[in-house]
Design a protein around this motif. Structure first.
Motif, PDB file in Angstrom:
ATOM      1  N   VAL A 377       5.853  -0.907  -1.681  1.00 52.89           N
ATOM      2  CA  VAL A 377       4.547  -0.774  -2.319  1.00 52.89           C
ATOM      3  C   VAL A 377       4.725   0.095  -3.560  1.00 52.89           C
ATOM      4  O   VAL A 377       5.376   1.141  -3.487  1.00 52.89           O
ATOM      5  N   GLY A 378       4.179  -0.307  -4.671  1.00 50.88           N
ATOM      6  CA  GLY A 378       4.357   0.434  -5.918  1.00 50.88           C
ATOM      7  C   GLY A 378       3.526   1.706  -5.972  1.00 50.88           C
ATOM      8  O   GLY A 378       2.510   1.838  -5.281  1.00 50.88           O
ATOM      9  N   ARG A 379       3.957   2.636  -6.795  1.00 46.02           N
ATOM     10  CA  ARG A 379       3.231   3.891  -6.981  1.00 46.02           C
ATOM     11  C   ARG A 379       1.806   3.642  -7.490  1.00 46.02           C
ATOM     12  O   ARG A 379       0.860   4.299  -7.059  1.00 46.02           O
ATOM     13  N   LYS A 383      -1.679   4.811  -5.861  1.00 42.01           N
ATOM     14  CA  LYS A 383      -2.571   5.673  -6.642  1.00 42.01           C
ATOM     15  C   LYS A 383      -3.960   5.051  -6.813  1.00 42.01           C
ATOM     16  O   LYS A 383      -4.988   5.736  -6.667  1.00 42.01           O
ATOM     17  N   GLN A 384      -3.994   3.762  -7.115  1.00 34.00           N
ATOM     18  CA  GLN A 384      -5.264   3.094  -7.371  1.00 34.00           C
ATOM     19  C   GLN A 384      -5.966   2.635  -6.092  1.00 34.00           C
ATOM     20  O   GLN A 384      -7.143   2.272  -6.116  1.00 34.00           O
ATOM     21  N   GLY A 385      -5.236   2.615  -4.989  1.00 34.33           N
ATOM     22  CA  GLY A 385      -5.820   2.188  -3.726  1.00 34.33           C
ATOM     23  C   GLY A 385      -6.000   0.688  -3.623  1.00 34.33           C
ATOM     24  O   GLY A 385      -6.739   0.194  -2.758  1.00 34.33           O
ATOM     25  N   LYS A 386      -5.294  -0.060  -4.446  1.00 38.07           N
ATOM     26  CA  LYS A 386      -5.365  -1.518  -4.429  1.00 38.07           C
ATOM     27  C   LYS A 386      -4.192  -2.062  -5.238  1.00 38.07           C
ATOM     28  O   LYS A 386      -3.587  -1.340  -6.038  1.00 38.07           O
ATOM     29  N   GLY A 387      -3.883  -3.346  -5.012  1.00 41.12           N
ATOM     30  CA  GLY A 387      -2.775  -3.933  -5.765  1.00 41.12           C
ATOM     31  C   GLY A 387      -2.026  -4.987  -4.974  1.00 41.12           C
ATOM     32  O   GLY A 387      -2.632  -5.906  -4.431  1.00 41.12           O
ATOM     33  N   TYR A 388      -0.709  -4.802  -4.868  1.00 43.45           N
ATOM     34  CA  TYR A 388       0.127  -5.835  -4.259  1.00 43.45           C
ATOM     35  C   TYR A 388       1.256  -5.197  -3.474  1.00 43.45           C
ATOM     36  O   TYR A 388       1.501  -3.984  -3.550  1.00 43.45           O
ATOM     37  N   LEU A 389       1.977  -6.024  -2.702  1.00 45.44           N
ATOM     38  CA  LEU A 389       3.182  -5.584  -2.008  1.00 45.44           C
ATOM     39  C   LEU A 389       4.346  -6.443  -2.479  1.00 45.44           C
ATOM     40  O   LEU A 389       4.160  -7.549  -2.984  1.00 45.44           O
ATOM     41  N   GLU A 390       5.554  -5.926  -2.317  1.00 38.51           N
ATOM     42  CA  GLU A 390       6.765  -6.659  -2.679  1.00 38.51           C
ATOM     43  C   GLU A 390       7.601  -6.892  -1.431  1.00 38.51           C
ATOM     44  O   GLU A 390       8.040  -5.933  -0.785  1.00 38.51           O
ATOM     45  N   ASP A 391       7.821  -8.144  -1.074  1.00 40.02           N
ATOM     46  CA  ASP A 391       8.708  -8.489   0.025  1.00 40.02           C
ATOM     47  C   ASP A 391      10.116  -8.615  -0.547  1.00 40.02           C
ATOM     48  O   ASP A 391      10.419  -9.543  -1.302  1.00 40.02           O
ATOM     49  N   ARG A 392      10.998  -7.669  -0.181  1.00 41.33           N
ATOM     50  CA  ARG A 392      12.343  -7.613  -0.740  1.00 41.33           C
ATOM     51  C   ARG A 392      13.377  -8.334   0.124  1.00 41.33           C
ATOM     52  O   ARG A 392      14.575  -8.308  -0.167  1.00 41.33           O
TER      53      ARG A 392
END
Length: 432
Positions: A377-379, A383-392
């Motif tokens: 999960v990105g910083r 910080k913003q409480g919303k966004g995306y996830l990265e499946d590595r």
């Protein structure tokens, strides 16, 4: 008529007229001529291979390139459609061409076609016909004009999807109302490795030996650090021309390895764009005389593998309170870790070792800004409480139809038991 295949450079040979015919030039004389001319004439860089023909009057022409670049649009409404499909290995690409009577704007305007499935490992010889259904079209960067590339999936004559047709199942998942309403976005990071043709050793590596340790190559600049930039740049422009939603490119950690990103793309479009971008890359490396490999660990030892990290978000993740939705998605992903790993690419166990910016294949983990986890999960998301996830976890040779649809299925359609959810939340320190 003598011919030269000149990779990466265009030779301009200007000789005085002679009565000697081209057929009378011996190999020794031809070599001498090339050496003599190379000392007089500057070499001009070119991204293309050029076939040059030496005529008896001493002039050089390029008839083949003239024909390849011929614009037939003023003379006919007909176009060439390159039908592309996935072969029997599930990763190899096949294609063949046909003439269409006029330009088209939608795949539904194109006819179905067929091919010999016994020659691609997809049908028995006694019943070898496989039917191609056009599904997505892109502009053809190789032929130009109104010519197109056509992404197809494959069916039996009875209309059943063949086993290697993963698009059909993905389309079913992406057409589910729950999934449609969440407008799933994907950003896919496709890593790949370039190999020397004859020795199958990475581009820029000394044959039978190793370059210096990793460190200076990632996003590196210079002849001793960057190998294959022309291929990467040619691919970048060709994808933009085709209408692929390519968003960037960079040199990777291992020398001779590159990455490009496609997205954000919605639903099934992500798989179509990745497969078409792979086809274009195969064609460019074919012209360059370089071998493309999507092997997740092309060189054993202390070298980075090649992945296809998949960034994913839903409408709910992107809105206020989305971080809680992301954590619920991570919980579901942890409970189906084995199902995902089994579908994330052949040979991935050689890559997911817990080293070289990977998590162990046997253990699910997540973290903020941690590239050693299964899910990052990105910083900014935190910080913003919303966004995306990265499946590595996906390997570079993963099927994007499988990975994207599985992410949607696990996070939007699949529901764990309350007991399993509670145990997973405790184990992952997730409060959802």
């Amino acid at each position: 008529m003598a011919q030269i295949l000149a990779p990466s450079v265009q030779w301009q040979l200007k000789t005085k007229q002679t009565s000697m015919s081209a057929s009378s030039i011996t190999p020794k004389m031809w070599s001498s001529l090339l050496l003599k001319q190379s000392s007089k004439v500057a070499v001009k860089s070119s991204a293309k291979f050029r076939v040059l023909a030496l005529k008896s009057d001493g002039s050089t022409i390029n008839r083949m390139e003239d024909l390849l670049n011929l614009d037939v649009t003023p003379y006919t409404d007909k176009i060439i459609a390159e039908y592309i499909w996935i072969g029997g290995s599930g990763i190899d690409l096949r294609s063949k061409s046909r003439t269409i009577s006029k330009p088209v704007e939608h795949p539904s305007e194109l006819p179905k076609w067929n091919y010999d499935g016994s020659s691609t490992g997809q049908a028995p010889g006694e019943d070898s016909e496989v039917i191609l259904y056009p599904q997505a079209i892109f502009k053809d960067p190789f032929r130009g004009g109104n010519n197109i590339l056509v992404i197809c999936d494959a069916y039996t004559p009875a209309g059943e999807p063949i086993p290697t047709n993963k698009r059909h199942r993905a389309a079913e998942i992406f057409s589910n109302k729950k999934v449609v309403d969440e407008i799933p976005w994907y950003g896919i990071e496709q890593e790949y490795t370039l190999l020397q043709t004859n020795v199958k050793w990475p581009l820029g590596w000394p044959v039978g030996a190793y370059p210096g340790p990793q460190g200076p190559y990632y996003c590196g600049v210079g002849a001793d650090k960057s190998f294959g930039r022309d291929i990467s740049d040619a691919h970048y422009k060709a994808c933009l021309y085709a209408g692929i939603n390519i968003s960037g490119t960079n040199g990777e950690v291992m020398p001779g390895q590159w990455e490009y990103q496609v997205g954000p793309s919605v639903g099934i479009e992500a798989g179509d764009h990745i497969w078409c971008s792979r086809y274009i890359l195969e064609r460019i490396t074919e012209q360059a005389g370089v071998v493309l490999t999507l092997d997740p660990k092309p060189i054993e030892g202390d070298w980075n593998g090649a992945g296809c990290h998949t960034n994913y978000s839903t409408k709910s993740m992107r809105e206020e309170g989305g971080f809680d939705v992301i954590k619920k998605a991570i919980l579901n992903l942890s409970l189906r870790h084995n199902e995902h790993i089994s579908a994330y690419g052949e040979g991935n166990e050689r890559r997911l070792t817990g080293k070289h910016e990977t998590a162990s294949i046997n253990t699910f983990s997540w973290g903020v800004a941690n590239r050693g986890c299964s899910i990052r999960v990105g910083r900014d998301t935190e910080k913003q409480g919303k966004g995306y996830l990265e499946d590595r976890r996906p390997a570079s040779n993963m099927d994007p139809y499988v990975v994207t649809s599985l992410l949607a299925e696990t996070t939007l359609l699949w529901e764990p038991t309350l007991e399993a959810e509670a145990l997973a939340a405790q184990k992952l320190s997730l409060k959802v």
